[in-house]
Design an enzyme around this catalytic site. Structure first.
Site, short mmCIF file in Angstrom:
data_model
loop_
_atom_site.label_atom_id
_atom_site.label_comp_id
_atom_site.label_asym_id
_atom_site.label_seq_id
_atom_site.Cartn_x
_atom_site.Cartn_y
_atom_site.Cartn_z
N SER A 56 23.85 30.05 23.29
CA SER A 56 23.00 30.26 24.45
C SER A 56 21.57 30.04 23.96
CB SER A 56 23.18 31.68 24.99
OG SER A 56 22.30 31.92 26.06
N GLU A 64 9.42 32.02 12.22
CA GLU A 64 8.25 32.89 12.22
C GLU A 64 8.55 34.21 12.91
OE1 GLU A 64 6.68 28.62 13.00
OE2 GLU A 64 8.52 29.77 13.32
N CYS A 101 5.60 26.81 16.97
CA CYS A 101 5.67 26.53 18.40
C CYS A 101 4.75 27.51 19.14
CB CYS A 101 7.10 26.65 18.91
SG CYS A 101 7.75 28.34 18.99
#
Length: 148
Positions: A56, A64, A101
């Site tokens: 999922s 991180e 990100c």
């Protein structure tokens, strides 16, 4: 760049090595993209994390985030530097440079604000290591101070 002096090249190299080693422990059967992160704490200790994928996909954890969870579930110390690397299994740091990100930038900002730091962030790739401050990766960040 920031006027704050950088940590030594030796510290950077050691932290990048720790991030590459962490990447080798990633659980990434879907993307086959292994990411490792290593956080240098004010007391000199290093906390690492590797990405953990889930079928999922939304439940997957970035390297991180795993490292920050380790910090927040134990002793909370100031983060001085963060090293991030990634790539195909066994090839971390050999491809395109990896930066945290957006979600991880926010997660790192939380721990940085708690510790009162603006950590160096070293991003590894074949073209070399990019050095930035977290505030450069996430300018005008929202964090704990905004809730007071």
């Amino acid at each position: 760049m920031n006027d704050t002096p950088s940590l030594s090249d030796g510290a950077r190299d050691a932290l990048m090595t720790a991030a590459r080693e962490a990447a080798s422990a990633a659980y990434a059967p879907y993307s086959r993209f292994h990411v490792g992160a290593a956080l240098l704490m004010a007391d000199g200790s290093v906390v690492t994390g590797a990405n953990v994928e889930n079928a999922s996909y939304g439940l997957s954890l970035c390297a991180e985030t795993v490292a920050v969870a380790k910090i927040l579930s134990g002793t909370r110390l100031a983060v001085e530097a963060v090293a991030v690397t990634g790539g195909a299994p066994g090839e971390a740091g050999q491809g395109t440079r990896v930066t945290p990100c957006g979600r991880c930038r926010q997660v790192l900002n939380e721990i940085a604000q708690v510790g009162g730091t603006d950590p160096l962030v070293w991003c590894d790739g074949a073209e070399g290591v990019l050095e930035l401050r977290l505030s450069q990766l996430l300018p005008h960040a929202f964090g704990p101070a905004n809730l007071l």
